[in-house]
Design an enzyme around this catalytic site. Structure first.
Site, PDB file in Angstrom:
ATOM      1  N   HIS A  69       0.846  -1.202   0.000  1.00 26.77           N
ATOM      2  CA  HIS A  69       0.000   0.000   0.000  1.00 26.77           C
ATOM      3  C   HIS A  69       0.872   1.238   0.000  1.00 26.77           C
ATOM      4  O   HIS A  69       1.988   1.239   0.515  1.00 26.77           O
ATOM      5  CB  HIS A  69      -0.945   0.018   1.200  1.00 26.77           C
ATOM      6  CG  HIS A  69      -0.271  -0.173   2.526  1.00 26.77           C
ATOM      7  ND1 HIS A  69       0.103  -1.417   2.997  1.00 26.77           N
ATOM      8  CD2 HIS A  69       0.116   0.712   3.462  1.00 26.77           C
ATOM      9  CE1 HIS A  69       0.673  -1.282   4.176  1.00 26.77           C
ATOM     10  NE2 HIS A  69       0.708   0.006   4.480  1.00 26.77           N
ATOM     11  N   HIS A  82       0.665   5.133   1.246  1.00 30.09           N
ATOM     12  CA  HIS A  82      -0.047   6.170   1.985  1.00 30.09           C
ATOM     13  C   HIS A  82      -0.015   7.449   1.142  1.00 30.09           C
ATOM     14  O   HIS A  82       1.053   7.837   0.638  1.00 30.09           O
ATOM     15  CB  HIS A  82       0.664   6.486   3.297  1.00 30.09           C
ATOM     16  CG  HIS A  82       0.736   5.347   4.276  1.00 30.09           C
ATOM     17  ND1 HIS A  82      -0.057   5.286   5.392  1.00 30.09           N
ATOM     18  CD2 HIS A  82       1.506   4.230   4.301  1.00 30.09           C
ATOM     19  CE1 HIS A  82       0.232   4.181   6.080  1.00 30.09           C
ATOM     20  NE2 HIS A  82       1.181   3.529   5.433  1.00 30.09           N
TER      21      HIS A  82
HETATM   22  P1  5GP Z   1       1.737   0.490   7.416  1.00 30.97           P
HETATM   23  O1  5GP Z   1       2.005   0.665   8.892  1.00 30.97           O
HETATM   24  O2  5GP Z   1       1.746  -0.963   7.033  1.00 30.97           O
HETATM   25  O3  5GP Z   1       2.574   1.340   6.508  1.00 30.97           O
HETATM   26  O4  5GP Z   1       0.262   1.063   7.191  1.00 30.97           O
HETATM   27  C1  5GP Z   1      -0.874   0.371   7.516  1.00 30.97           C
HETATM   28  C2  5GP Z   1      -1.987   1.399   7.630  1.00 30.97           C
HETATM   29  O5  5GP Z   1      -3.223   0.720   7.546  1.00 30.97           O
HETATM   30  C3  5GP Z   1      -1.990   2.180   8.942  1.00 30.97           C
HETATM   31  O6  5GP Z   1      -1.865   3.572   8.672  1.00 30.97           O
HETATM   32  C4  5GP Z   1      -3.320   1.829   9.585  1.00 30.97           C
HETATM   33  O7  5GP Z   1      -3.926   2.924  10.213  1.00 30.97           O
HETATM   34  C5  5GP Z   1      -4.149   1.346   8.411  1.00 30.97           C
HETATM   35  N1  5GP Z   1      -5.130   0.334   8.736  1.00 30.97           N
HETATM   36  C6  5GP Z   1      -4.923  -0.774   9.487  1.00 30.97           C
HETATM   37  N2  5GP Z   1      -6.067  -1.493   9.551  1.00 30.97           N
HETATM   38  C7  5GP Z   1      -6.979  -0.834   8.804  1.00 30.97           C
HETATM   39  C8  5GP Z   1      -8.361  -1.105   8.493  1.00 30.97           C
HETATM   40  O8  5GP Z   1      -8.963  -2.097   8.901  1.00 30.97           O
HETATM   41  N3  5GP Z   1      -8.981  -0.197   7.696  1.00 30.97           N
HETATM   42  C9  5GP Z   1      -8.350   0.911   7.202  1.00 30.97           C
HETATM   43  N4  5GP Z   1      -9.062   1.745   6.436  1.00 30.97           N
HETATM   44  N5  5GP Z   1      -7.060   1.195   7.494  1.00 30.97           N
HETATM   45  C10 5GP Z   1      -6.402   0.331   8.276  1.00 30.97           C
END
Ligand code: 5GP
Ligand code: ZN
Length: 136
Positions: A101, A103
């Site tokens: 993903h 951001h």
């Molecule tokens: P990472 O830490 O892997 O770069 O980002 C994961 C992101 O996914 C985090 O910013 C977190 O807030 C978001 N996230 C985690 N679980 C969910 C969910 O169930 N729904 C949504 N919309 N975002 C999520």
């Protein structure tokens, strides 16, 4: 984590709720559940891949194009002053959801976000040495 128990696969399939903002054949974009700023969204490929190491080039292209599209929409609709794109690859780099993903984080002149690291001077010879390692 397999695609079967991946929350982002479930969001892409409509099996878990989200606030979608954009989609196309290969990608879906939706609001991050814990936004760093107002409008913080995530763009994912519909097809599961763990992270930057593993994503198919066509999905990577489509995801980055979708991120650009969303950034321009944030500029035009949210009147943000700038945008950060962030991708984390592996836990050491803060990845917490193991479905690739990007951001897309709208930035505002008065928002509270600050750089997480401090630029430093390199050690003697470090830049040439590490560049040689990367070229090898
Ligand atoms: P990472 O830490 O892997 O770069 O980002 C994961 C992101 O996914 C985090 O910013 C977190 O807030 C978001 N996230 C985690 N679980 C969910 C969910 O169930 N729904 C949504 N919309 N975002 C999520
Ligand atoms: Zn997935």
């Amino acid at each position: 984590m397999s695609a079967d128990d991946c929350i982002f696969c479930k969001i892409a399939a409509g099996e878990l709720p989200s606030q979608p903002v954009d989609s196309d054949e290969r990608t879906v974009a939706f609001m991050d559940i814990n936004p760093w700023t107002r409008g913080h969204a995530l763009v994912i490929p519909r097809q599961h891949s763990k992270n930057l190491y593993e994503i198919e080039p066509a999905d990577l292209d489509a995801t980055m194009r979708a991120a650009q599209r969303l950034a321009k929409r944030m500029r035009d609709s949210l009147d943000c002053d700038g945008v950060n794109l962030l991708n984390s690859c592996e836990a050491a780099a803060w990845q917490t959801v193991f479905h690739f993903h990007v951001h897309v984080i709208p930035r505002f002149d008065d928002d509270p976000l600050r750089l997480p690291g401090a630029p430093r001077d390199p050690e003697e010879g470090e830049l040439a040495e590490v560049a040689a390692e990367l070229r090898a």
